[in-house]
Scaffold this motif. Structure first.
Motif, PDB file in Angstrom:
ATOM      1  N   GLU A  99      24.478 116.480 106.311  1.00 31.05           N
ATOM      2  CA  GLU A  99      25.079 116.396 104.976  1.00 31.05           C
ATOM      3  C   GLU A  99      24.205 115.562 104.049  1.00 31.05           C
ATOM      4  OE1 GLU A  99      29.792 116.174 106.351  1.00 31.05           O
ATOM      5  OE2 GLU A  99      28.573 114.347 106.220  1.00 31.05           O
ATOM      6  N   ILE A 100      24.378 115.810 102.753  1.00 27.86           N
ATOM      7  CA  ILE A 100      23.861 114.905 101.738  1.00 27.86           C
ATOM      8  C   ILE A 100      25.084 114.262 101.093  1.00 27.86           C
ATOM      9  CG2 ILE A 100      22.580 114.678  99.589  1.00 27.86           C
ATOM     10  CD1 ILE A 100      20.884 117.065 100.497  1.00 27.86           C
ATOM     11  N   VAL A 101      25.099 112.928 101.100  1.00 30.42           N
ATOM     12  CA  VAL A 101      26.296 112.170 100.734  1.00 30.42           C
ATOM     13  C   VAL A 101      25.988 111.236  99.565  1.00 30.42           C
ATOM     14  CG1 VAL A 101      27.885 110.371 101.569  1.00 30.42           C
ATOM     15  CG2 VAL A 101      27.265 112.300 103.062  1.00 30.42           C
ATOM     16  N   TYR A 102      26.964 111.116  98.666  1.00 30.71           N
ATOM     17  CA  TYR A 102      26.868 110.162  97.565  1.00 30.71           C
ATOM     18  C   TYR A 102      27.766 108.982  97.892  1.00 30.71           C
ATOM     19  CZ  TYR A 102      27.127 108.174  92.855  1.00 30.71           C
ATOM     20  OH  TYR A 102      27.061 107.341  91.767  1.00 30.71           O
ATOM     21  N   SER A 103      27.214 107.773  97.818  1.00 31.52           N
ATOM     22  CA  SER A 103      27.948 106.568  98.201  1.00 31.52           C
ATOM     23  C   SER A 103      27.830 105.506  97.115  1.00 31.52           C
ATOM     24  CB  SER A 103      27.397 106.023  99.523  1.00 31.52           C
ATOM     25  OG  SER A 103      28.145 104.913  99.963  1.00 31.52           O
ATOM     26  N   VAL A 104      28.947 104.850  96.819  1.00 36.96           N
ATOM     27  CA  VAL A 104      28.991 103.794  95.804  1.00 36.96           C
ATOM     28  C   VAL A 104      29.571 102.534  96.433  1.00 36.96           C
ATOM     29  CG1 VAL A 104      29.861 103.119  93.530  1.00 36.96           C
ATOM     30  CG2 VAL A 104      29.383 105.535  94.011  1.00 36.96           C
ATOM     31  N   VAL A 111      26.376  87.808  91.555  1.00 40.89           N
ATOM     32  CA  VAL A 111      24.922  87.968  91.692  1.00 40.89           C
ATOM     33  C   VAL A 111      24.505  89.434  91.739  1.00 40.89           C
ATOM     34  CG1 VAL A 111      22.918  87.334  93.083  1.00 40.89           C
ATOM     35  CG2 VAL A 111      24.899  85.829  92.997  1.00 40.89           C
ATOM     36  N   ILE A 112      25.262  90.258  92.447  1.00 36.87           N
ATOM     37  CA  ILE A 112      24.847  91.642  92.680  1.00 36.87           C
ATOM     38  C   ILE A 112      25.901  92.591  92.129  1.00 36.87           C
ATOM     39  CG2 ILE A 112      24.115  93.318  94.401  1.00 36.87           C
ATOM     40  CD1 ILE A 112      23.580  91.006  96.308  1.00 36.87           C
ATOM     41  N   SER A 113      25.489  93.412  91.175  1.00 35.18           N
ATOM     42  CA  SER A 113      26.388  94.442  90.655  1.00 35.18           C
ATOM     43  C   SER A 113      26.501  95.568  91.683  1.00 35.18           C
ATOM     44  CB  SER A 113      25.856  94.987  89.326  1.00 35.18           C
ATOM     45  OG  SER A 113      24.582  95.579  89.514  1.00 35.18           O
ATOM     46  N   GLY A 114      27.410  96.505  91.441  1.00 37.58           N
ATOM     47  CA  GLY A 114      27.573  97.623  92.358  1.00 37.58           C
ATOM     48  C   GLY A 114      26.326  98.491  92.435  1.00 37.58           C
ATOM     49  N   ARG A 115      26.180  99.161  93.574  1.00 40.47           N
ATOM     50  CA  ARG A 115      25.040 100.055  93.800  1.00 40.47           C
ATOM     51  C   ARG A 115      25.530 101.464  94.109  1.00 40.47           C
ATOM     52  NH1 ARG A 115      22.886  95.600  91.826  1.00 40.47           N
ATOM     53  NH2 ARG A 115      20.683  95.341  92.312  1.00 40.47           N
ATOM     54  N   ASP A 116      24.649 102.445  93.906  1.00 39.20           N
ATOM     55  CA  ASP A 116      24.949 103.782  94.401  1.00 39.20           C
ATOM     56  C   ASP A 116      23.745 104.341  95.137  1.00 39.20           C
ATOM     57  OD1 ASP A 116      23.255 104.579  92.318  1.00 39.20           O
ATOM     58  OD2 ASP A 116      24.667 106.014  91.462  1.00 39.20           O
ATOM     59  N   PHE A 117      24.012 105.337  95.994  1.00 36.21           N
ATOM     60  CA  PHE A 117      22.992 105.855  96.908  1.00 36.21           C
ATOM     61  C   PHE A 117      23.195 107.356  97.103  1.00 36.21           C
ATOM     62  CE2 PHE A 117      24.441 101.651  98.105  1.00 36.21           C
ATOM     63  CZ  PHE A 117      23.286 100.895  98.226  1.00 36.21           C
ATOM     64  N   ILE A 137      17.635 109.273 100.210  1.00 38.71           N
ATOM     65  CA  ILE A 137      16.658 110.278  99.791  1.00 38.71           C
ATOM     66  C   ILE A 137      16.779 110.463  98.278  1.00 38.71           C
ATOM     67  CG2 ILE A 137      16.619 111.520 101.986  1.00 38.71           C
ATOM     68  CD1 ILE A 137      18.468 113.633 100.663  1.00 38.71           C
ATOM     69  N   ASP A 138      15.731 111.013  97.683  1.00 40.60           N
ATOM     70  CA  ASP A 138      15.805 111.393  96.274  1.00 40.60           C
ATOM     71  C   ASP A 138      16.594 112.688  96.166  1.00 40.60           C
ATOM     72  OD1 ASP A 138      14.303 109.255  95.295  1.00 40.60           O
ATOM     73  OD2 ASP A 138      12.412 110.288  95.702  1.00 40.60           O
ATOM     74  N   TYR A 139      17.564 112.709  95.272  1.00 37.86           N
ATOM     75  CA  TYR A 139      18.409 113.882  95.082  1.00 37.86           C
ATOM     76  C   TYR A 139      18.913 113.830  93.641  1.00 37.86           C
ATOM     77  CZ  TYR A 139      21.822 117.518  96.277  1.00 37.86           C
ATOM     78  OH  TYR A 139      22.527 118.700  96.330  1.00 37.86           O
TER      79      TYR A 139
END
Length: 210
Positions: A99-104, A111-117, A137-139
């Protein structure tokens, strides 16, 4: 990029993640012990090049491989066992467990704001051991305007049946990007190392066990 090309990118990424996970599993002296809670142990290991730590949590989960996998692979409900998870879903299925998954993830402290991947995710079975891996991965998934696009270098599970359940090892290393100090980037490690124990807690709740 066409789907075939993404399948190739996905295959390369997940194979690389599997190879790295296997290298990290032996509990060498570089793994610094953390806490022991309810039989689950945590460890940290610093990457000597980047300074970013690997977080590790492990222990015996007294459920079947199928029950554990069902929880781990339930992307929309990841927040049930991962305190940093805000949102996660499958962007694209490539067949089987690929699968290719989007995660937040949520913000951490001030100190650290939210990230996404955007992640390549897959499962590999070798004998009785199940390996579940994820790697950035780049998507072409547009970044969340309120998040910074980070990089998950490795997020992987080793699941091995043992007497009384399945021995589970979870290892993760994240580069949050965004030009923050390495010390701040490593703040999430303690929370990430608790994921294994939290999977057990999620299963206890699901099956009404105390």
């Amino acid at each position: 990029m066409q789907q075939k090309s993404y399948q190739e990118v996905h295959k390369t990424a997940t194979q690389d993640a599997l190879s790295l996970l296997k290298q990290l599993i032996p509990l060498t002296q570089e793994w610094i012990p953390g806490k022991v809670t309810e039989g689950f142990k945590t460890f940290k290991k610093e990457d000597k090049v980047t300074g970013i730590v690997y977080a590790r949590g492990e222990g015996l989960i007294p459920y079947t491989m199928e029950q554990i996998s069902e929880v781990i692979e339930d992307h929309p409900n990841r927040k049930l066992f991962d305190e940093l998870s805000e949102q996660e879903y499958v962007i694209e299925s490539l067949g089987g467990k690929a699968e290719i998954v989007y995660s937040v993830t949520k913000a951490m402290y001030i100190v650290i704001s939210g990230r996404d991947f955007t992640l390549a995710v897959d499962t590999f079975i070798e004998g009785q051991v199940h390996y579940k891996v994820a790697k950035s991965i780049d998507y072409p998934q547009p970044p969340n305007k309120d998040k910074v696009r980070g990089e998950i270098i490795i997020a992987g599970w080793s699941l091995e049946p043992k007497e009384g359940g399945v021995y589970c090892i979870y290892i993760v290393q994240v580069d949050p990007k965004g030009n923050i100090p390495t010390k701040a980037a490593n703040l999430a490690a303690d929370v990430q190392a608790d994921v294994t124990r939290n999977v057990k807690k999620a299963l206890d709740k699901k099956y009404n066990k105390k």
